[in-house]
Motif scaffolding. Structure first.
Motif, PDB file in Angstrom:
ATOM      1  N   UNK A 265      32.656  72.010  32.637  1.00 42.47           N
ATOM      2  CA  UNK A 265      33.522  70.962  33.171  1.00 42.47           C
ATOM      3  C   UNK A 265      32.837  69.604  33.100  1.00 42.47           C
ATOM      4  N   UNK A 266      31.529  69.615  33.334  1.00 42.58           N
ATOM      5  CA  UNK A 266      30.773  68.369  33.267  1.00 42.58           C
ATOM      6  C   UNK A 266      30.824  67.806  31.842  1.00 42.58           C
ATOM      7  N   UNK A 267      30.580  68.706  30.863  1.00 42.82           N
ATOM      8  CA  UNK A 267      30.656  68.286  29.462  1.00 42.82           C
ATOM      9  C   UNK A 267      32.046  67.770  29.132  1.00 42.82           C
ATOM     10  N   UNK A 268      33.048  68.487  29.622  1.00 40.00           N
ATOM     11  CA  UNK A 268      34.440  68.106  29.349  1.00 40.00           C
ATOM     12  C   UNK A 268      34.737  66.720  29.917  1.00 40.00           C
ATOM     13  N   UNK A 269      34.243  66.466  31.150  1.00 40.77           N
ATOM     14  CA  UNK A 269      34.503  65.178  31.780  1.00 40.77           C
ATOM     15  C   UNK A 269      33.845  64.051  30.989  1.00 40.77           C
ATOM     16  N   UNK A 270      32.627  64.301  30.495  1.00 44.99           N
ATOM     17  CA  UNK A 270      31.894  63.248  29.790  1.00 44.99           C
ATOM     18  C   UNK A 270      32.479  63.009  28.398  1.00 44.99           C
ATOM     19  N   UNK A 271      32.746  64.108  27.678  1.00 45.71           N
ATOM     20  CA  UNK A 271      33.192  63.975  26.280  1.00 45.71           C
ATOM     21  C   UNK A 271      34.670  64.316  26.122  1.00 45.71           C
ATOM     22  N   UNK A 272      35.540  63.907  27.010  1.00 49.12           N
ATOM     23  CA  UNK A 272      36.909  64.411  26.977  1.00 49.12           C
ATOM     24  C   UNK A 272      37.588  64.238  25.612  1.00 49.12           C
ATOM     25  N   UNK A 273      37.576  63.010  25.093  1.00 50.70           N
ATOM     26  CA  UNK A 273      38.220  62.747  23.785  1.00 50.70           C
ATOM     27  C   UNK A 273      37.585  63.594  22.683  1.00 50.70           C
TER      28      UNK A 273
END
Lengths: 286, 296
Positions: A265-273
């Motif tokens: 989720x942390x990765x997703x939040x940082x690199x969403x696009x």
């Protein structure tokens, strides 16, 4: 008169997308219920499950004690470490193998190029699940069962990486390559000093796909490992969860679940696009 | 002098001829040893009668005959078709519907995208665990909300549909994103013309959006079918194929034949059949993907 008001309401709803938002909110809410329920369960004290199983506000905040309790019952430190080693080690090997190959396919001329590239592409069409048995037989005959290497080996050559990097290398202008060659920088030297920085966006995209895929993978690592020596987090968590018969253990399982999915989720939040674009390209494989 | 420069030229030439192959050696070593060789061996082994420690006896296609006359094999195939059809139909049509709705200038579009997509980035095995807890007969949220006392995963009728629910939950958001990307590429001018002609939203969907997005729809459906065949994690963790094989799917069946009963010859045969089916599906997927890339 009445139809006019109704018209006004209709126009208001159209303009502000009221219906659209409503449908999307309801669907999103349904999809989010499981996540919501993980959190509610994870922060409850183990005893509370029995007398207030459906309370939304727990009596006390027990998330950290739940995590500590679960951690003491199973070797989660090992699992975590194994996962990080497998995922990161595999990614590095995939990049080392794929980058020069992609460069060759993109910028060099040689006999049999198309045929060789086809052989790479066919691998893209072979999904991991359809080769479970043959790969197991091979890994077992090499005596590699129950090792971290066994989990990673079948994925060392990543056709998706070759495909993405080849595309990126093709877009480098010939002048850049020529200029570098005049300065005595060609081949592997060129790839290392100039190429890698030019194809960086694709490297990030591939890394996201590879990390998520292998962080999440369950069945293959489960097949080839037996002990905590090589087992990864997903397996450790699943086995821990299956052992839990009573509700009390579910508070522990859900607490560990949070620990497992937080990095993602942390990765997703940082690199969403970046994430969404990567997943669009990945489709069937990691 | 002349001789020397010729020598330099020659080494340079051989270097440039060999170089591409040097770059490809690591890739092809692993590709051959860990993909193509095991696959070839699997097909070869499916033609023998053998097991752990027993001698191999060549029996031709007899294993294939054994598999195709096993009722359980066909039951599993039927289950898989039901599972695939149900989960693909619901998740893809829901994703398309939501994508058409969301394809506007919405304030919280990114927010919706994240909420619908998150199940796809958590491990399917962990998703399975969460749903086992939600489906728990006594303390599960599902029964509580419905006011029922159903044993979802232990019911002959409900085990497979329960797995479908999880499959839909896990993938719908991903298909939603794919549709949204497809919709954003459609020409806005066509819609302006349709609006001038007084077309309502259903007519616009039926006569414009749906035909225009059909290539995306095809390839999302195919991707969803491939995903649905691969969902062995769910079966393994949630139902173990039961009760009475009512939720047994093809890869789980393969797993039990190979690793529970150690019928390695039969398992190689099932694996070979599965390999061909999946290869055909993925090949079709990539052909459609290619078309989409070049003609869209």
């Amino acid at each position: 008169m009445r139809s006019q008001t109704r018209n006004k309401v209709w126009i208001f709803m159209e303009k502000n997308h009221v219906t659209t938002n409503l449908v999307l909110i309801i669907t999103s809410a349904i999809i989010v219920i499981p996540l919501f329920w993980i959190i509610i369960t994870a922060i409850k004290g183990p005893a509370e499950i029995f007398y207030r199983p459906f309370s939304l506000i727990p009596e006390r905040f027990a998330l950290f004690s739940n995590i500590a309790e679960a951690w003491s019952r199973a070797p989660f430190t090992n699992y975590y470490w194994n996962t990080v080693v497998v995922v990161m080690g595999l990614l590095v090997v995939q990049l080392i193998i794929a980058i020069p190959a992609a460069y060759a396919f993109a910028r060099l001329e040689f006999k049999g190029k198309n045929l060789l590239f086809m052989i790479v592409l066919v691998k893209l069409m072979i999904t991991a699940q359809s080769v479970l048995l043959p790969n197991y037989l091979l890994v077992s005959s090499l005596g590699l069962l129950d090792t971290k290497l066994a989990i990673a080996l079948p994925y060392f050559s990543s056709p998706l990486a070759v495909l993405l990097f080849r595309q990126a290398f093709k877009q480098i202008p010939q002048e850049v390559v020529d200029a570098a060659e005049i300065d005595g920088c060609q081949g592997l030297k060129f790839i290392w000093h100039i190429g890698i920085s030019l194809i960086k966006p694709m490297i990030v995209a591939l890394s996201v796909i590879s990390i998520v895929y292998h962080w999440n993978e369950f069945f293959w690592p489960m097949l080839v490992t037996d002990t905590a020596k090589a087992r990864t987090l997903t397996i450790g968590l699943a086995l821990f969860g299956l052992k839990g018969e009573t509700g009390a253990e579910w508070t522990l399982t859900m607490a560990i679940t949070i620990v497992v999915i937080i990095p993602l989720f942390f990765m997703f939040a940082v690199f969403r696009r970046q994430f969404i674009n990567s997943f669009m390209q990945s489709g069937t494989t990691g | 002098m002349v001789k020397n420069s010729q020598k330099v030229k020659r080494t340079k030439l051989t270097k440039s001829v060999i170089r591409p192959y040097l770059y490809l050696i690591p890739l092809f070593t692993f590709l051959i040893v860990f993909t193509y060789y095991p696959i070839a061996r699997m097909f070869y082994l499916s033609l023998f009668q053998w097991g752990i420690g027993s001698k191999k006896v060549f029996i031709g296609i007899e294993n294939y005959i054994t598999v195709s006359t096993t009722p359980l094999f066909w039951q599993v195939v039927r289950n898989n078709i039901v599972f695939s059809f149900g989960s693909v139909f619901i998740s893809v049509s829901l994703a398309l519907f939501l994508a058409v709705l969301a394809n506007k200038n919405l304030k919280f579009k990114g927010f919706y995208q994240s909420l619908l997509f998150y199940p796809h980035i958590i491990p399917l095995a962990v998703g399975a665990l969460i749903w086992i807890w939600l489906f728990n007969p006594r303390q599960g949220l599902f029964n509580h909300l419905l006011g029922a006392e159903v044993n979802w995963l232990n019911s002959f009728e409900l085990a497979l549909p329960s797995l479908m629910v999880v499959q839909i939950w896990a993938n719908m958001g991903y298909y939603f994103l794919l549709f949204l990307a497809g919709l954003q590429n459609l020409p806005a001018s066509l819609y302006e013309v349709a609006e001038l002609d007084g077309a309502n939203s259903w007519q616009k969907f039926r006569h414009l959006t749906f035909p225009l997005i059909s290539s995306t729809t095809f390839f999302v459906i195919l991707l969803a079918i491939i995903h649905s065949i691969q969902s062995v994690d769910l079966v393994y963790l949630m139902t173990e194929g039961g009760p009475a094989n009512s939720s047994n799917l093809i890869i789980y069946y393969l797993y039990t034949e190979a690793f529970r009963w150690w019928h390695l010859d039969i398992a190689s045969t099932i694996s070979s059949i599965l390999f061909i089916v999946l290869l055909l599906l993925t090949a079709l997927y990539f052909i459609l993907l290619e078309r989409k890339v070049y003609y869209a």
